[in-house]
Write a protein that holds these residues in place. Structure first.
Motif, PDB file in Angstrom:
ATOM      1  N   LEU A  31      -4.032   6.394   2.293  1.00 13.38           N
ATOM      2  CA  LEU A  31      -3.200   5.485   3.091  1.00 13.38           C
ATOM      3  C   LEU A  31      -3.398   5.724   4.582  1.00 13.38           C
ATOM      4  O   LEU A  31      -3.445   4.771   5.365  1.00 13.38           O
ATOM      5  CB  LEU A  31      -1.725   5.649   2.713  1.00 13.38           C
ATOM      6  N   PRO A  40      -3.857  -2.920   7.280  1.00 16.97           N
ATOM      7  CA  PRO A  40      -4.572  -2.143   6.273  1.00 16.97           C
ATOM      8  C   PRO A  40      -5.894  -2.802   5.904  1.00 16.97           C
ATOM      9  O   PRO A  40      -6.002  -4.023   5.881  1.00 16.97           O
ATOM     10  CB  PRO A  40      -3.609  -2.130   5.087  1.00 16.97           C
ATOM     11  N   ILE A  56      -2.494  -4.385  -1.701  1.00 18.85           N
ATOM     12  CA  ILE A  56      -3.651  -3.791  -2.363  1.00 18.85           C
ATOM     13  C   ILE A  56      -4.377  -4.886  -3.163  1.00 18.85           C
ATOM     14  O   ILE A  56      -3.754  -5.624  -3.935  1.00 18.85           O
ATOM     15  CB  ILE A  56      -3.217  -2.671  -3.332  1.00 18.85           C
ATOM     16  N   ALA A  93      -8.324  -1.187  -6.332  1.00 22.14           N
ATOM     17  CA  ALA A  93      -8.078   0.251  -6.345  1.00 22.14           C
ATOM     18  C   ALA A  93      -9.062   0.897  -7.291  1.00 22.14           C
ATOM     19  O   ALA A  93      -9.392   0.336  -8.340  1.00 22.14           O
ATOM     20  CB  ALA A  93      -6.645   0.540  -6.796  1.00 22.14           C
ATOM     21  N   LEU A 105      -6.431   3.974   5.179  1.00 18.76           N
ATOM     22  CA  LEU A 105      -6.270   2.520   5.025  1.00 18.76           C
ATOM     23  C   LEU A 105      -5.710   1.900   6.300  1.00 18.76           C
ATOM     24  O   LEU A 105      -6.128   0.837   6.729  1.00 18.76           O
ATOM     25  CB  LEU A 105      -5.338   2.232   3.841  1.00 18.76           C
ATOM     26  N   PRO A 142       0.809  -1.227   0.000  1.00 22.42           N
ATOM     27  CA  PRO A 142       0.000   0.000   0.000  1.00 22.42           C
ATOM     28  C   PRO A 142       0.837   1.271   0.000  1.00 22.42           C
ATOM     29  O   PRO A 142       0.555   2.198  -0.752  1.00 22.42           O
ATOM     30  CB  PRO A 142      -0.828  -0.131   1.270  1.00 22.42           C
ATOM     31  N   SER A 194      -3.211   9.956  -2.401  1.00 18.50           N
ATOM     32  CA  SER A 194      -2.751   8.638  -1.982  1.00 18.50           C
ATOM     33  C   SER A 194      -2.398   8.656  -0.491  1.00 18.50           C
ATOM     34  O   SER A 194      -2.773   7.754   0.252  1.00 18.50           O
ATOM     35  CB  SER A 194      -1.537   8.247  -2.826  1.00 18.50           C
ATOM     36  N   TYR A 253      -8.551   2.572  -1.970  1.00 18.40           N
ATOM     37  CA  TYR A 253      -7.799   1.307  -1.957  1.00 18.40           C
ATOM     38  C   TYR A 253      -8.445   0.322  -0.989  1.00 18.40           C
ATOM     39  O   TYR A 253      -8.982   0.705   0.046  1.00 18.40           O
ATOM     40  CB  TYR A 253      -6.358   1.495  -1.456  1.00 18.40           C
ATOM     41  N   ALA A 268      -7.236  -3.474   0.930  1.00 17.40           N
ATOM     42  CA  ALA A 268      -6.114  -4.388   1.112  1.00 17.40           C
ATOM     43  C   ALA A 268      -6.615  -5.793   1.404  1.00 17.40           C
ATOM     44  O   ALA A 268      -7.705  -5.984   1.947  1.00 17.40           O
ATOM     45  CB  ALA A 268      -5.229  -3.908   2.249  1.00 17.40           C
TER      46      ALA A 268
END
Lengths: 665, 328, 486, 143
Positions: free
Chosen positions: C76, C376, C402, C405, C79, C50, C72, C394, C396
């Motif tokens: 994250l 994640p 990942i 996406a 995530l 990730p 991103s 995203y 996981a």
């Protein structure tokens, strides 16, 4: 060298070994058409004199710059053909061998067509590789004509003597105050029942007085730098607090000394003073103060002064020096022999044998001291701890800490069967009305006179052998005597045997010093923990570290004659280097293209020989290879992320054509 | 080869992100100097010359064509082949043209699976009629054409003959300037050379190189988000998978200076056949474990090894023709 | 049947292509904007670590890598359910505003500016940055170039590299700022404000020209659509964070939602003639490429943001904002060319925000990382890219890689409206087969306003811009060639 | 192609001290094995790079077998541990690329000539089986 390589290909019939399977004419024809091949021939026995002469003649006549010999394994005849091309003026590394016998005709005997096809592929590959071969140089580096022997037991003594007698300066380093090792503790030796000390002490004296031997007792190797031919070794001399040049070993000091400790030499069965001589014939014959016990070092009065110092006051030679400091000396040697010996297995690890629980259960080395005239009982067989009772029934238990996976010792300690037979005999000699039992798994008596000796114990001395592994020893709550429980596997019944004394035949383990030295010298150890020889059969006293040799029980359990033989072997292996006066580096070492090197140090991490270091040159970090240390494994070349590190003779540009050719054909 | 005083230059992009274009613009004042020295005959991003204009040039009339981006569409193939014919020197500019770049990771999947996800399965897509973009669409007004999405992304060198490479994602201004200087100098390096960057790995110029311990011995690798590394110590030595040892230098260690490990955008050095494989070899070499279990433990946190070592170069892997692409 | 193809025109995920179909009378029958580009980043993401997404996704666009980097980073954080320390958030926002200013400036001065400064129908040879230099004076242009360089260097200072930065990690940023950095950035902030002022002054001068105002507010460049943008808790424009707000063509709030609910509001449509997916409002539905209140089409980017917000977040930007709407006759404004004005208003806000953040005592705090502690799971992040709302989503798998996406890139949100704009402009400008350079430029202007990445422009940096259009009859014979090539 | 017609090519890397010696022993013992293997001699298996393996496969080898001394027996002390690490990483990547079953690592002591021959026999069979099955399952067939 001219631009285009001129290659000669020589295909050996090897009688019918090759020619009987494949069509060598066709193979020769095929080879002759390969790129850069100037000439291709076949012959009945290429390794024969006429075969070699043919190659030599062709090199000269056809100005060959590379030679490919398709014959047997390079492990067999590569040296032969290297010498051959060298005698024609070609660098020996410009020879390439193709193994069309072991790897082709012998293993594809019934598929001649496919074998021929494969032989062609192999020859094509060798030609592709040969084009990229480079001449390599083997350097000669000078050797310091001196040696270090680590360990002053019987193996170290003989290694030192052998070298010294050959004119080599020897430094003998021993960590305890005296040389002599474990053999000095023994009463008699099997199978001849010689008095151990009688044969050992003259050797000790010879070593002590040898003009070529410098004895460094009570000393430890602390650092080793350099490599074969030129090791720089630091030795730490521990302080004895007694000036060895003044001490006359009169013993007055020990008589007056108020502090005492268990005597290691008697396996703790007796006591010694804080100032002591290990045994009367110790070499050097010099007293040593044990600072862990000595009251001068351990106790202070209210004013902070040492409470004792009597030895200093009474010493007629004024040899006592409480201010003595540890000292490091540096020596320079061309070779090193490790003879750091063994320790005995600690039987406490076999809880069921109750060692340490009952004083009537002792180890074989303790019993050895009891048997010994200089031991705690003056050689009389008596039971510890009060030394009053003569044991009437002694049970010897074999394989304690040998061949026993429950304590992680899979190996046989080799000497226990025989020393047990010896001890049983000695016991019976001294206590003729006593009973001796030996409980064993197998009796291993492979050695000169060994089986006969064992038979003597059984037949002449009526020692009773019981086959079985002891399950446990219990202590009789009333008599406090040990009772051995064992299944007699021959009779098929359980036996309970009450003993006055139990002797555990403890196995051999690598000594602590051996472990330390292995790490220091980067000598690897085999799974059993003992030092790993370079090759079990061919190089039994060499190690992977050039110039470092091993002998005695540091290498593995063995008896005295084997230790002595191995010591002399190690000495002679060291002499090969020392007498020659130089060491030759190998050709296929690693080399770094400093222009491409980023100094990332990955190569340093993989080198098993510490042959690579990162150095700052012209303000840049670059890898640098010490040729003499490099053994040519090529791991660094595989690790190098830049392609800067290459292994000579196995460079990427030499191997890749091989792989491509093989993958395609 | 001697280039004329005012050289004719073309720039072209393929499946690129435009970062390479930005990299040219980022030359700043130097760009004006460059523009004075050259005559740009094709640069779709900045100038409205058409392909027809290029076609009209005689073969070899363009002195240098800088081409960035990987080849992912039929049209890219067409244009770069045309440019090859019209150019004396073709330079693959930037990671994608050089090695395939990050878009090359798409080669782990089949073309169909990519289309399937992007136009049918992506969570925000509403596509009941299962419409997919296609090469010819008939409309009431006429036919609309789209170039074909190729099976895989290829670096430029796999489609046309490439003379030189300029590495980086994107190439830094310094690298670009040096490359242009080299080309304009008339002293051309051997064909296939990588221009503008170092001949040595990043470690050579990395400010942290001297902080490396004598022997690197990694018991277990670590991922950047799981700990705070000491910014004054070699990141690799701290267990981060820094590809500095295997990556061509010349980037001024920009990522390292931002406390992040090198991910390899400058690609391999001259003597290295395959970036990913060489990276594997060096990574394995510093693992301080002796059995399979230990080695796997050391590697444990690095689950996506392919994504680490082939981040910029999967389409250049010698095995590219053999890869079994994932279909889902 | 006659086809006019302008190819290549633009970059989105690559090239763009305009196809104009004329009928027998030479009037425009249809015009299409086609995006012939696909790289499959949503697929590339699968199986990756990730945290690598913060460096992989910027490669979608090298022009706005910072937007992907930040979207991103936020996805994250989400995530891994980790909250970055406040200094880290400020550093991210600072870098992001620097990027926003720099990117907008490039578009305004170099790509779109010439249309207005030189004039939309001026000869192409002059309608470029060289022409700008003459008009503005070499000194001003040089200062602009230098300031842009300063901003790019500041990006590198904070994020490693201006193109494809590396600083963002789940839970923070890789590097704290030092006091030395702050001193450097203070001068960047000052230069940034000056740059924004220059742009604003230039714009005001231009708007004094009634002809331009007429052009902007004329009926060639107007579409009534929905508008979308991030707003803070006071409904002010925010580039880095906030809730997504959508207003309808009348300017009424249609929706305001957390990005986690984006799938309830935003859907994407697929056409067979383009590789770009087109966003629309799920709440309204896909009604085809039509505008008006019933259309679900969106506009994002500077105009989308200003229309969707109630006000700006900084004082000088707010003043400019008010002036803009009063010039254009109220809010919302549907004029496509108003994008250019909105962009300058945003430049002012970005510049003001840079200064605020650089002067924030906390910006040099060493505490810039929170370490994730949970595995994640699902993470969704949003930022306002220069070109509009950008969403990263995203998911996981159990190994922490990942597995899914979804990326809604700014231009995807705008692409449907762009199609409308181009077709409308083409239809209104090209009549009876009369196609000339000036007209074609005006068609392109409909498209350039959106700044759909860097090369939206067919502008040259230097020299002439040759253009050639072949008009063929239905048998493919060339009936007319329009060219300015010598 | 039927299974009997298909002759896979296997590139074998052998270290000079153990595995090459094992192969020599197979020869001196006249133990027969299929001629599909082609042996490359290096001093230590740790000289074998992942790039060599990739090259072999890319140039047409159907499989690659890396061989070396048994763990603990390396002539160069720890070379084969490095080989194991490099192989483990390479295998990880090849698995991901769908090519993991083409590369193997196996230890042979100098005494294991018979075991080497046996290993080659079953490895060759396995590859024949796999490749022929693969051909059957893909419409284009061929490699």
């Amino acid at each position: 060298m001219s631009n285009e390589p001129r290659i000669g290909v020589y295909i050996c019939h090897c009688g019918t070994n090759i020619a009987g399977v494949i069509n060598v004419e066709e193979l020769t024809e095929f080879a002759s058409k390969l790129p850069n091949v100037v000439i291709a021939k076949n012959y009945q026995f290429m390794c024969s004199k006429p075969g070699q002469e043919m190659i030599i003649e062709d090199i000269k006549q056809h100005k060959l710059s590379r030679v490919v010999v398709a014959a047997c394994s390079p492990r067999m005849h590569e040296p032969t053909f290297r010498r051959c091309v060298q005698s024609a003026g070609l660098n020996p590394y410009l020879l390439e061998m193709v193994n069309i016998r072991e790897h082709c005709t012998w293993v594809h005997e019934h598929e001649p067509d496919k074998a021929l096809e494969k032989a062609k592929a192999l020859v094509a590959t060798a030609v592709a590789r040969a084009s990229n071969l480079e001449p390599l140089e083997e350097k000669e580096l000078p050797v310091v004509k001196s040696a270090l022997v680590i360990g002053g037991g019987i193996a170290g003594l003989f290694a030192a003597l052998t070298l010294a007698n050959s004119g080599v300066k020897v430094y003998l380093v021993e960590s305890s105050p005296t040389i002599g090792g474990k053999m000095a503790m023994l009463d008699k030796t099997f199978p001849t029942l010689d008095c151990s000390k009688c044969i050992l002490t003259p050797i000790m004296n010879e070593v002590a007085n040898h003009p070529n031997i410098e004895l460094l007792t009570y000393a430890e190797v602390v650092d080793v730098q350099g490599s074969v031919g030129d090791f720089k070794v630091k030795v730490l001399l521990k302080p004895r607090y007694v000036d060895p040049t003044k001490c006359k070993a009169c013993g007055e000091c020990a008589k007056k000394c108020p502090a005492s400790a268990p005597n290691e030499f008697d396996m703790g069965l007796s006591k010694r003073k804080a100032i002591y001589l290990t045994f009367p014939q110790a070499v050097p014959t010099v007293y040593t103060i044990d600072p862990k016990v000595c009251l001068y070092f351990t106790k202070r009065d209210r004013m902070g002064r040492p409470i004792c110092g009597v030895c200093q006051k009474i010493c007629p030679a004024q040899a006592i020096d409480f201010n003595m400091q540890p000292k490091t000396v540096e020596i320079n040697v061309g070779a090193i022999i490790i003879a750091t010996g063994f320790e005995t297995f600690d039987p406490r690890l076999k809880k069921e044998y109750k060692y340490g629980v009952s004083p009537r259960i002792i180890t074989s080395l303790e019993f050895e001291r009891i048997l010994c005239a200089t031991g705690p009982t003056g050689g009389k067989v008596l039971c510890p701890p009060d030394w009053k009772e003569v044991p009437k029934r002694v049970v010897f238990i074999q394989c304690v800490g040998s061949r026993d996976l429950t304590v992680n010792v899979p190996y046989c300690s080799k000497v226990c069967c025989m020393y047990t037979a010896k001890q049983a005999i000695l016991y019976k000699e001294r206590v003729p009305d006593g009973e001796a039992y030996v409980i064993y798994i197998d009796v291993r008596a492979a050695g000169k006179g060994f089986e006969e000796f064992y038979r003597r114990a059984v037949e002449e001395f009526n020692v009773t052998y019981i086959k079985g592994r002891v399950g446990e020893i219990v202590i009789d709550p009333e008599t406090k005597k040990p009772i051995i429980r064992v299944e007699d596997t021959l009779a098929g019944c359980m036996i309970e045997l009450e003993a006055d004394l139990v002797v555990l035949a403890v196995g051999l383990r690598p000594s602590q010093s051996t472990l330390k030295i292995a790490e220091l010298l980067k000598v690897s150890r085999s799974p059993d923990g003992f030092l790993q020889e370079l090759h079990a059969k061919l190089y039994p006293v060499q190690t992977a570290v050039d110039g470092v040799f091993i002998c005695g029980c540091a290498q593995g359990p063995k008896d005295i004659p084997d230790s002595v033989a191995q010591a002399k072997a190690a000495a002679s292996a060291a002499l090969e280097i020392l007498a020659q006066g130089f060491v030759r580096t190998i050709g296929h070492v690693a080399s770094v293209d400093k222009e491409l090197c980023s100094g990332c140090g990955i190569c340093v991490s993989v080198c098993p020989y510490d042959a690579i270091a990162i150095k700052v040159e012209d303000g840049r970090r670059v890898a640098s290879v010490e040729d003499v240390k490099c053994k040519g494994c090529g791991s660094c070349a595989a690790a190098c992320p830049s392609g800067a590190m290459q292994q000579r003779h196995f460079k990427d540009i030499q191997l890749m054509p091989v792989i491509k050719t093989l993958a395609r054909t | 080869m001697n280039l004329p005083a005012k050289v004719k230059v073309a720039f072209y992009w393929n499946a690129s992100c435009g970062g390479c274009e930005e990299a040219i613009v980022d030359l700043g004042e130097d760009l004006f100097k460059v523009l004075e020295a050259v005559d740009i005959v094709f640069w779709p991003v900045a100038l409205d010359f058409k392909l027809e204009d290029v076609e009209r040039l005689s073969d070899g009339e363009i002195d240098v064509a800088f081409i960035n981006g990987g080849i992912r569409f039929s049209e890219h193939e067409k244009v770069v082949k045309l440019l090859r014919r019209k150019s004396k020197i073709v330079v693959a500019y930037g990671s994608c043209a050089h090695l395939g770049g990050i878009p090359g990771l798409a080669n782990l999947w089949t073309k169909a699976s990519i289309m399937d996800y992007v136009y049918l399965k992506a969570p925000s897509v509403v596509n009941e009629s299962k419409t997919l973009p296609k090469e010819i669409t008939q409309t009431d007004a006429g036919d609309l054409e789209l170039p074909a999405f190729l099976d895989a992304l290829k670096p430029l060198g796999q489609v046309i003959d490439v003379d030189y490479y300029v590495p980086g994602c994107p190439p830094t201004p310094n690298v670009t300037l040096k490359a242009i200087e080299t080309l304009l100098s008339g002293k051309l390096p051997p064909k296939g050379a990588v221009l503008g960057a170092s001949a040595r790995a990043l470690c050579d110029t990395c400010p942290l190189n001297e902080t490396k311990p004598e022997k690197l011995a990694i018991k277990e690798f670590r991922r950047p988000h799981t700990f705070i590394p000491d910014p004054k110590k070699c990141l690799l030595a701290q267990g981060l998978l820094c590809l500095g040892p295997v990556t061509r230098g010349g980037c001024e260690a920009k990522c390292i200076k931002a406390n992040m490990p090198c991910t390899g955008c400058f690609g391999p050095l001259d003597n290295v056949l395959d970036f990913g494989a060489r990276a594997l070899s060096f990574i394995a070499s510093i693992i301080d474990q002796r059995d399979e279990e230990g080695i796997k433990k050391a590697l444990g946190p690095i689950i996506d090894l392919v994504g680490q070592v082939y981040k910029f170069s999967l389409p250049s892997c010698p095995l590219r023709g053999l890869i079994k692409r994932k279909e889902v | 049947m006659v086809v006019v193809t302008i190819n290549p025109i633009t970059r989105l995920e690559g090239h763009g292509k305009i196809s104009i179909f004329l009928d027998e009378k030479g009037d425009v029958k249809r015009a299409f904007l086609q995006i012939p580009e696909l790289r499959g980043f949503e697929k590339i993401a699968i199986g990756r670590h990730p945290e690598d997404m913060a460096q992989i996704t910027p490669r979608i666009c090298g022009v706005c890598p910072w937007a992907h980097h930040m979207a991103s980073a936020k996805a994250l954080d989400d995530l891994y359910k980790v909250k970055p320390p406040s200094a880290a958030v400020k550093i991210r926002e600072l870098a992001y505003n620097i990027f926003m200013l720099e990117d907008h400036a490039l578009h305004f001065f170099v790509l779109a500016g010439p249309d207005f400064v030189i004039g939309p129908r001026a000869p192409r040879a002059e309608r470029n940055v060289i022409g700008m230099m003459k008009k503005l004076g070499a000194e001003t242009v040089k200062r602009i170039v230098l300031t842009r360089k300063k901003l790019r260097d500041a990006e590198a200072l904070i994020g490693g590299k201006p193109v494809h930065p590396v600083m963002a990690l789940p839970g923070g940023v890789s590097k704290p700022l030092t006091e030395d950095d702050r001193r450097e950035l203070l001068s960047v902030a000052a230069a940034g404000l000056e740059l924004a002022d220059t742009a604003y002054k230039l714009l005001k001068d231009l708007l004094r020209n009634e002809e331009y105002v007429k052009l902007i507010t004329g009926d060639i460049y107007v579409h009534e659509t929905y508008y979308m943008g991030l707003v803070d808790d006071k409904n002010r424009v925010n580039f880095y964070d906030g809730k997504i707000r959508v207003v309808d063509p009348k300017g009424r709030e249609h929706a305001k939602f957390d990005v986690h609910d984006y799938l309830k509001y935003i859907a994407e449509h697929v056409e067979p003639w383009t590789y770009a997916r087109m966003s629309y409002l799920r709440t309204v539905g896909w009604k085809g490429l039509v505008d008006g209140e019933d259309s679900g089409l969106l506009a994002v980017g500077p105009l989308g943001r200003l229309n969707a917000a109630d006000c700006m977040a900084t004082p000088r930007a707010q003043a400019a904002y008010e002036e803009m709407y009063s010039t254009l006759g109220g809010k919302p404004t549907h004029y496509t060319l108003a994008y250019h004005i909105a962009r300058v208003v945003e430049m002012i806000q970005a510049a003001e925000r840079i200064k605020e953040l650089v002067e924030d005592p906390e910006i040099t705090s060493p505490d810039v990382r929170s370490l994730p502690t949970s595995a994640p799971d699902v993470g969704i992040g949003v930022v306002e890219a220069p070109r509009g709302t950008l969403i990263h989503h995203y998911e996981a798998d159990e190994r922490g890689l990942i597995k899914k996406a979804n990326l809604i890139v700014a231009t995807q949100n705008n692409v449907a409206r762009m199609c409308l704009s181009i077709e409308k402009a083409a239809k209104m400008l090209i009549k009876g087969g009369a196609v000339d350079d000036g007209l074609l430029n005006m068609v392109e202007m409909a498209f350039r306003a959106y700044d759909p990445c860097f090369a939206c422009a067919t502008h040259s940096i230097i020299g002439r811009v040759p253009l050639k259009i072949e008009i063929r009859d239905h048998e493919g014979r060339i009936i007319k060639v329009i060219t300015n090539v010598d | 192609m039927s299974k009997s017609e298909f002759e896979p090519r296997i590139v074998v890397f052998a270290c000079n001290w153990c595995s090459y010696a094992a192969m020599d022993l197979a020869g001196t013992s006249r133990i027969q094995y299929p001629p599909n293997v082609r042996i490359v001699r290096v001093m230590c298996s740790s000289r074998v790079t992942p790039e060599m393996v990739l090259t072999a496969l890319a140039e047409g080898a159907d499989a690659v077998l890396i061989t070396g001394c048994h763990p603990g027996d390396c002539h160069y002390l720890v070379g084969n541990y490095k080989t194991l690490a490099r192989y483990t990483l390479l295998k990880n990547v090849l698995d991901e690329l769908g090519l993991g079953d083409r590369v193997r690592l196996e230890w042979f002591s100098a005494g294991e000539g018979e075991r080497f021959a046996q290993y080659v026999r079953s490895f060759v069979e396995e590859i024949k089986e796999r490749v022929v099955n693969l051909q059957a399952s893909t419409p284009e067939g061929g490699r």
